[in-house]
Write a protein that holds these residues in place. Sequence first.
Motif, PDB file in Angstrom:
ATOM      1  N   LYS A  38       5.744  15.888  31.960  1.00  0.00           N
ATOM      2  CA  LYS A  38       6.665  17.022  32.211  1.00  0.00           C
ATOM      3  C   LYS A  38       7.322  16.884  33.589  1.00  0.00           C
ATOM      4  N   THR A  39       6.489  16.646  34.603  1.00  0.00           N
ATOM      5  CA  THR A  39       7.051  16.549  35.961  1.00  0.00           C
ATOM      6  C   THR A  39       7.952  15.326  36.084  1.00  0.00           C
ATOM      7  N   TYR A  40       7.516  14.228  35.500  1.00  0.00           N
ATOM      8  CA  TYR A  40       8.317  13.000  35.554  1.00  0.00           C
ATOM      9  C   TYR A  40       9.698  13.266  34.948  1.00  0.00           C
ATOM     10  N   ALA A  41       9.701  13.919  33.790  1.00  0.00           N
ATOM     11  CA  ALA A  41      10.981  14.206  33.123  1.00  0.00           C
ATOM     12  C   ALA A  41      11.822  15.149  33.972  1.00  0.00           C
ATOM     13  N   ALA A  42      11.175  16.171  34.538  1.00  0.00           N
ATOM     14  CA  ALA A  42      11.915  17.141  35.353  1.00  0.00           C
ATOM     15  C   ALA A  42      12.563  16.452  36.556  1.00  0.00           C
ATOM     16  N   LEU A  43      11.865  15.453  37.091  1.00  0.00           N
ATOM     17  CA  LEU A  43      12.388  14.755  38.279  1.00  0.00           C
ATOM     18  C   LEU A  43      13.481  13.746  37.938  1.00  0.00           C
ATOM     19  N   HIS A  44      13.448  13.226  36.691  1.00  0.00           N
ATOM     20  CA  HIS A  44      14.348  12.102  36.389  1.00  0.00           C
ATOM     21  C   HIS A  44      15.383  12.353  35.312  1.00  0.00           C
ATOM     22  N   HIS A  45      15.057  13.164  34.292  1.00  0.00           N
ATOM     23  CA  HIS A  45      15.994  13.291  33.165  1.00  0.00           C
ATOM     24  C   HIS A  45      17.182  14.183  33.548  1.00  0.00           C
ATOM     25  N   GLY A  46      18.355  13.663  33.307  1.00  0.00           N
ATOM     26  CA  GLY A  46      19.563  14.444  33.577  1.00  0.00           C
ATOM     27  C   GLY A  46      19.804  14.688  35.068  1.00  0.00           C
ATOM     28  N   VAL A  47      19.215  13.834  35.898  1.00  0.00           N
ATOM     29  CA  VAL A  47      19.389  13.984  37.355  1.00  0.00           C
ATOM     30  C   VAL A  47      20.393  12.935  37.821  1.00  0.00           C
ATOM     31  N   GLY A  48      21.311  13.337  38.686  1.00  0.00           N
ATOM     32  CA  GLY A  48      22.338  12.404  39.173  1.00  0.00           C
ATOM     33  C   GLY A  48      21.773  11.459  40.223  1.00  0.00           C
ATOM     34  N   SER A  49      22.645  11.017  41.119  1.00  0.00           N
ATOM     35  CA  SER A  49      22.229  10.000  42.093  1.00  0.00           C
ATOM     36  C   SER A  49      21.362  10.587  43.214  1.00  0.00           C
ATOM     37  N   VAL A  50      21.446  11.925  43.406  1.00  0.00           N
ATOM     38  CA  VAL A  50      20.656  12.538  44.478  1.00  0.00           C
ATOM     39  C   VAL A  50      19.265  12.884  43.923  1.00  0.00           C
ATOM     40  N   PRO A  51      18.195  12.409  44.589  1.00  0.00           N
ATOM     41  CA  PRO A  51      16.855  12.697  44.054  1.00  0.00           C
ATOM     42  C   PRO A  51      16.592  14.194  43.954  1.00  0.00           C
ATOM     43  N   ALA A  52      15.827  14.566  42.923  1.00  0.00           N
ATOM     44  CA  ALA A  52      15.492  15.983  42.727  1.00  0.00           C
ATOM     45  C   ALA A  52      14.614  16.481  43.872  1.00  0.00           C
ATOM     46  N   GLU A  53      14.701  17.774  44.148  1.00  0.00           N
ATOM     47  CA  GLU A  53      13.807  18.434  45.104  1.00  0.00           C
ATOM     48  C   GLU A  53      12.647  19.011  44.313  1.00  0.00           C
ATOM     49  N   ARG A  54      11.447  18.982  44.909  1.00  0.00           N
ATOM     50  CA  ARG A  54      10.269  19.431  44.149  1.00  0.00           C
ATOM     51  C   ARG A  54       9.438  20.437  44.937  1.00  0.00           C
ATOM     52  N   LEU A  55       8.995  21.459  44.218  1.00  0.00           N
ATOM     53  CA  LEU A  55       8.085  22.461  44.780  1.00  0.00           C
ATOM     54  C   LEU A  55       6.862  22.538  43.881  1.00  0.00           C
ATOM     55  N   VAL A  56       5.689  22.630  44.462  1.00  0.00           N
ATOM     56  CA  VAL A  56       4.483  22.821  43.648  1.00  0.00           C
ATOM     57  C   VAL A  56       3.910  24.185  44.031  1.00  0.00           C
ATOM     58  N   CYS A  57       3.842  25.080  43.056  1.00  0.00           N
ATOM     59  CA  CYS A  57       3.363  26.436  43.355  1.00  0.00           C
ATOM     60  C   CYS A  57       1.844  26.467  43.501  1.00  0.00           C
ATOM     61  N   THR A  58       1.402  27.160  44.528  1.00  0.00           N
ATOM     62  CA  THR A  58      -0.024  27.462  44.708  1.00  0.00           C
ATOM     63  C   THR A  58      -0.072  28.922  45.142  1.00  0.00           C
ATOM     64  N   GLU A  59      -1.279  29.477  45.215  1.00  0.00           N
ATOM     65  CA  GLU A  59      -1.359  30.867  45.687  1.00  0.00           C
ATOM     66  C   GLU A  59      -0.883  30.974  47.135  1.00  0.00           C
ATOM     67  N   ASP A  60      -0.936  29.845  47.881  1.00  0.00           N
ATOM     68  CA  ASP A  60      -0.573  29.881  49.308  1.00  0.00           C
ATOM     69  C   ASP A  60       0.884  29.513  49.566  1.00  0.00           C
ATOM     70  N   LEU A  61       1.633  29.223  48.527  1.00  0.00           N
ATOM     71  CA  LEU A  61       3.036  28.838  48.759  1.00  0.00           C
ATOM     72  C   LEU A  61       3.773  29.996  49.434  1.00  0.00           C
ATOM     73  N   THR A  62       4.504  29.672  50.495  1.00  0.00           N
ATOM     74  CA  THR A  62       5.224  30.731  51.201  1.00  0.00           C
ATOM     75  C   THR A  62       6.708  30.650  50.872  1.00  0.00           C
ATOM     76  N   SER A  63       7.358  31.770  51.143  1.00  0.00           N
ATOM     77  CA  SER A  63       8.789  31.837  50.955  1.00  0.00           C
ATOM     78  C   SER A  63       9.497  30.780  51.826  1.00  0.00           C
ATOM     79  N   GLY A  64       8.965  30.562  53.044  1.00  0.00           N
ATOM     80  CA  GLY A  64       9.548  29.580  53.965  1.00  0.00           C
ATOM     81  C   GLY A  64       9.530  28.168  53.388  1.00  0.00           C
ATOM     82  N   GLU A  65       8.530  27.870  52.584  1.00  0.00           N
ATOM     83  CA  GLU A  65       8.458  26.529  51.994  1.00  0.00           C
ATOM     84  C   GLU A  65       9.478  26.367  50.871  1.00  0.00           C
TER      85      GLU A  65
END
Length: 244
Positions: A38-65
């Motif tokens: 799933k993550t591999y596809a999200a990062l690569h499928h239908g993505v142009g030349s600019v690499p995708a940005e990725r966030l991994v949610c945890t209970e500690d994820l902050t708005s600033g991140e």
Amino acid sequence: MTLIERTDDVNSCWRDLADVLKSGISRVLLYGPSGTGKTYAALHHGVGSVPAERLVCTEDLTSGEITGTWMPVGENRWEWREGPAIRAWRGSGGVGGRLVVDEIDRASGDALSTLLAMTDSPESARWRNPETSEWVRPGPQFSVVMTTNVDDLEDIAPSLRDRFPVAICIDRPHCSALASLSDDLRAPALAGSLGPASRRVSLRSFYAFDQLRRHLGTSRAAQLVFGEDAALSVLDALAIAAIA
Ligand SMILES: Nc1ncnc2c1ncn2[C@@H]1O[C@H](COP(=O)(O)OP(=O)(O)OP(=O)(O)O)[C@@H](O)[C@H]1O
Ligand SMILES: [Mg+2]
């Protein structure tokens, strides 16, 4: 027809994902068992030349991140560093890129509110840079793919779920993921990913097994990766695949 071609049949979840992305849908939720790509596809499928940005949610994820944060850049000087969501909104030259949000069922509190703002419909979404006061909007090619392991989509915050009208259950590895395994492991890896939850074996285990057996031999690699009991079934599956 080869095994690899068969896995890409018209009913495959991967066909659905490709069709949805090709149709210009820019919000997709991928859910299902671990290790199917799933993550591999999200990062690569239908993505142009600019690499995708990725966030991994945890209970500690902050708005600033997600949107950015002030960083010290010398004595008494601070600069605002934009976070992955805003970088994805901008993409290259403001056209917008791909944002991948993993493990979305774990998002909560401030992070969830910020994710709601970042994944809002293009007409409503906007964010103000606190340093320059510039209003930023998602570029026309901005897309978000969220992933989760939950089986029941009710476990995802309804407001977040509502922003993703298309949800696809990814229940098997993509043919290109199987193709990167040695020939004899492709059929067992596909069968392992389709088994009942208690006996499912993820792609990651097959990748590790493929590598380890080159150094340690098949039996020891199978024991190390799959455990004593499961190793026997994997070795049986390999023996059957070799005869077929
Ligand atoms: N199409 C592919 N080609 C090559 N490698 C792949 C492909 N798809 C997945 N992989 C590899 O398979 C492994 C599992 O993929 P990935 O991390 O995307 O799974 P996932 O479904 O997101 O798992 P989880 O639900 O645990 O996060 C990774 O090592 C990834 O690099
Ligand atoms: Mg993942």
